[in-house]
Design a protein around this motif. Structure first.
Motif, PDB file in Angstrom:
ATOM      1  N   SER A  97       0.819  -1.203   0.000  1.00 52.31           N
ATOM      2  CA  SER A  97       0.000   0.000   0.000  1.00 52.31           C
ATOM      3  C   SER A  97       0.858   1.260   0.000  1.00 52.31           C
ATOM      4  O   SER A  97       1.658   1.479   0.913  1.00 52.31           O
ATOM      5  CB  SER A  97      -0.914   0.006   1.227  1.00 52.31           C
ATOM      6  OG  SER A  97      -1.485   1.284   1.436  1.00 52.31           O
ATOM      7  N   PHE A  98       0.696   2.112  -1.028  1.00 54.40           N
ATOM      8  CA  PHE A  98       1.382   3.399  -1.042  1.00 54.40           C
ATOM      9  C   PHE A  98       0.904   4.257   0.124  1.00 54.40           C
ATOM     10  O   PHE A  98       1.677   5.027   0.699  1.00 54.40           O
ATOM     11  CB  PHE A  98       1.113   4.133  -2.359  1.00 54.40           C
ATOM     12  CG  PHE A  98       1.903   3.620  -3.531  1.00 54.40           C
ATOM     13  CD1 PHE A  98       2.567   2.405  -3.482  1.00 54.40           C
ATOM     14  CD2 PHE A  98       1.969   4.347  -4.712  1.00 54.40           C
ATOM     15  CE1 PHE A  98       3.285   1.922  -4.567  1.00 54.40           C
ATOM     16  CE2 PHE A  98       2.688   3.890  -5.797  1.00 54.40           C
ATOM     17  CZ  PHE A  98       3.348   2.677  -5.734  1.00 54.40           C
ATOM     18  N   VAL A 112      -3.030   8.578  -7.535  1.00 56.90           N
ATOM     19  CA  VAL A 112      -3.232   7.129  -7.484  1.00 56.90           C
ATOM     20  C   VAL A 112      -4.570   6.795  -6.859  1.00 56.90           C
ATOM     21  O   VAL A 112      -4.912   7.286  -5.779  1.00 56.90           O
ATOM     22  CB  VAL A 112      -2.104   6.449  -6.670  1.00 56.90           C
ATOM     23  CG1 VAL A 112      -2.403   4.964  -6.472  1.00 56.90           C
ATOM     24  CG2 VAL A 112      -0.766   6.610  -7.377  1.00 56.90           C
ATOM     25  N   LEU A 113      -5.338   5.965  -7.563  1.00 61.45           N
ATOM     26  CA  LEU A 113      -6.523   5.357  -6.968  1.00 61.45           C
ATOM     27  C   LEU A 113      -6.066   4.041  -6.356  1.00 61.45           C
ATOM     28  O   LEU A 113      -5.614   3.139  -7.060  1.00 61.45           O
ATOM     29  CB  LEU A 113      -7.602   5.099  -8.015  1.00 61.45           C
ATOM     30  CG  LEU A 113      -8.796   4.246  -7.532  1.00 61.45           C
ATOM     31  CD1 LEU A 113      -9.578   4.974  -6.445  1.00 61.45           C
ATOM     32  CD2 LEU A 113      -9.698   3.883  -8.698  1.00 61.45           C
ATOM     33  N   GLU A 114      -6.163   3.922  -5.046  1.00 62.04           N
ATOM     34  CA  GLU A 114      -5.713   2.719  -4.343  1.00 62.04           C
ATOM     35  C   GLU A 114      -6.925   1.905  -3.892  1.00 62.04           C
ATOM     36  O   GLU A 114      -7.797   2.413  -3.194  1.00 62.04           O
ATOM     37  CB  GLU A 114      -4.846   3.096  -3.148  1.00 62.04           C
ATOM     38  CG  GLU A 114      -4.266   1.904  -2.422  1.00 62.04           C
ATOM     39  CD  GLU A 114      -3.214   2.295  -1.387  1.00 62.04           C
ATOM     40  OE1 GLU A 114      -3.093   1.572  -0.366  1.00 62.04           O
ATOM     41  OE2 GLU A 114      -2.504   3.304  -1.604  1.00 62.04           O
ATOM     42  N   MET A 165      -1.638  -5.141   1.073  1.00 62.38           N
ATOM     43  CA  MET A 165      -1.403  -4.977  -0.365  1.00 62.38           C
ATOM     44  C   MET A 165      -2.624  -4.343  -1.023  1.00 62.38           C
ATOM     45  O   MET A 165      -3.753  -4.528  -0.572  1.00 62.38           O
ATOM     46  CB  MET A 165      -1.072  -6.322  -1.021  1.00 62.38           C
ATOM     47  CG  MET A 165       0.327  -6.812  -0.717  1.00 62.38           C
ATOM     48  SD  MET A 165       0.718  -8.390  -1.511  1.00 62.38           S
ATOM     49  CE  MET A 165       0.445  -7.998  -3.257  1.00 62.38           C
ATOM     50  N   SER A 166      -2.371  -3.573  -2.076  1.00 64.39           N
ATOM     51  CA  SER A 166      -3.433  -2.861  -2.776  1.00 64.39           C
ATOM     52  C   SER A 166      -3.183  -2.842  -4.273  1.00 64.39           C
ATOM     53  O   SER A 166      -2.044  -2.977  -4.734  1.00 64.39           O
ATOM     54  CB  SER A 166      -3.521  -1.396  -2.288  1.00 64.39           C
ATOM     55  OG  SER A 166      -3.814  -1.303  -0.920  1.00 64.39           O
ATOM     56  N   TRP A 167      -4.276  -2.644  -5.009  1.00 68.58           N
ATOM     57  CA  TRP A 167      -4.181  -2.274  -6.415  1.00 68.58           C
ATOM     58  C   TRP A 167      -3.902  -0.775  -6.472  1.00 68.58           C
ATOM     59  O   TRP A 167      -4.494   0.007  -5.734  1.00 68.58           O
ATOM     60  CB  TRP A 167      -5.496  -2.553  -7.138  1.00 68.58           C
ATOM     61  CG  TRP A 167      -5.822  -3.994  -7.336  1.00 68.58           C
ATOM     62  CD1 TRP A 167      -6.648  -4.767  -6.584  1.00 68.58           C
ATOM     63  CD2 TRP A 167      -5.344  -4.833  -8.395  1.00 68.58           C
ATOM     64  NE1 TRP A 167      -6.712  -6.045  -7.087  1.00 68.58           N
ATOM     65  CE2 TRP A 167      -5.919  -6.111  -8.202  1.00 68.58           C
ATOM     66  CE3 TRP A 167      -4.487  -4.639  -9.472  1.00 68.58           C
ATOM     67  CZ2 TRP A 167      -5.673  -7.173  -9.062  1.00 68.58           C
ATOM     68  CZ3 TRP A 167      -4.226  -5.697 -10.330  1.00 68.58           C
ATOM     69  CH2 TRP A 167      -4.815  -6.945 -10.113  1.00 68.58           C
TER      70      TRP A 167
END
Length: 300
Positions: free
Chosen positions: A218-219, A252-254, A282-284
């Protein structure tokens, strides 16, 4: 690299690749799952270089045994609550819309997997690879060619198994500096912050970032870590080493891989705990920016 709690990754600017070590189950497992502290010989500026496994050739018996174990891990992924939820969430309209945007100019998506770890040594990397294989399968005709995989710890036997599963082992250690010349999903489970930095730096143009999706740490969690550490000794260096990662956050769309309740179930369920270690936090990451966005000002 290993933080005191699993909820927020603590980036280590001195590491690029992290290496598999034995894990211990506890209240808060190591954040980057199958990785441990390892003072890597890599530096942020080290150029890509040819790579070969340290062992000379694959032993057929080792390959056969590992392939059997890998197939067992794939079945475990398929039969798990986590695996079913992951595939179900791929059909989420928000994610489907982003994939549609990604393929607007080109109908196919390349999958690049960095930092899987040793699939021979541990179950967690095998489950992480199983996810990549099922992701490609779910994309169907949209997926372009084989999954491209790289981790410097891979043995010759592991490379042979990857090929038998339909993957390609990248011949050069790119240090994460792959340019997204075509629509690409970069799958980077629990890699170090420096590796994400290298990838972003190599694609630091709006038209290139728009061609890529990143599935990894995850950012937002990195951003919170840097914010929390401001004023602490060494925090300035940390922020400098994460400047692309932090700077791009506003574009960024997370989308998190698991919702909060799902994470709690994974953490508390003995049958699912290996998935928690392999995929927590974790994420997209979908990059949403105009073609004329000035990125240089984000890193000043």
């Amino acid at each position: 690299m290993v933080p005191p709690a699993a909820e927020t990754p603590k980036p280590n600017p001195n590491e690029i690749w992290t290496f598999v070590s034995r894990r211990h189950r506890g209240k808060n497992p190591p954040n980057h799952t199958s990785r441990s502290n390892f003072q890597s010989a890599y530096s942020v500026c080290r150029p890509p270089s040819p790579w070969t496994p340290t062992d000379s050739s694959p032993d057929p018996e080792r390959v056969s045994k590992l392939l059997h174990r890998m197939q067992s891990s794939i079945r475990r992924f398929d039969n798990s609550r986590f695996g079913r939820r992951f595939l179900s969430r791929l059909r989420d309209p928000q994610i489907q819309e982003r994939f549609h945007e990604l393929t607007a100019s080109c109908s196919q998506i390349q999958i690049v997997a960095y930092g899987i770890g040793s699939i021979e040594s541990y179950e967690t990397p095998r489950l992480q690879l199983a996810l990549a294989l099922r992701l490609k399968e779910a994309l169907g005709d949209t997926a372009a060619g084989p999954i491209e995989v790289f981790d410097p710890v891979l043995s010759a036997a592991e490379c042979a198994v990857l090929v038998s599963l339909g993957c390609t082992v990248i011949a050069n250690d790119e240090c994460g500096r792959r340019e997204a010349t075509a629509p690409s999903i970069f799958y980077m489970p629990h890699c170090e912050a420096v590796l994400y930095e290298n990838l972003l730096n190599a694609n630091w143009k709006p038209e290139m970032l728009r061609r890529m999706v990143l599935l990894g740490n995850s950012f937002g969690a990195y951003d919170r870590s840097v914010s929390e550490m401001r004023g602490i000794n060494g925090s300035v260096d940390l922020e400098v080493h994460c400047r692309h990662l932090i700077g791009i956050r506003r574009y960024v769309l997370e989308v998190e891989m698991e919702e909060r309740d799902d994470r709690r179930i994974l953490k508390e369920d003995d049958d699912e705990f290996e998935f928690y270690k392999g995929f927590h936090d974790m994420s997209w990451h979908f990059f949403q920016l105009d073609r004329d966005t000035d990125l240089d000002c984000l890193c000043k």
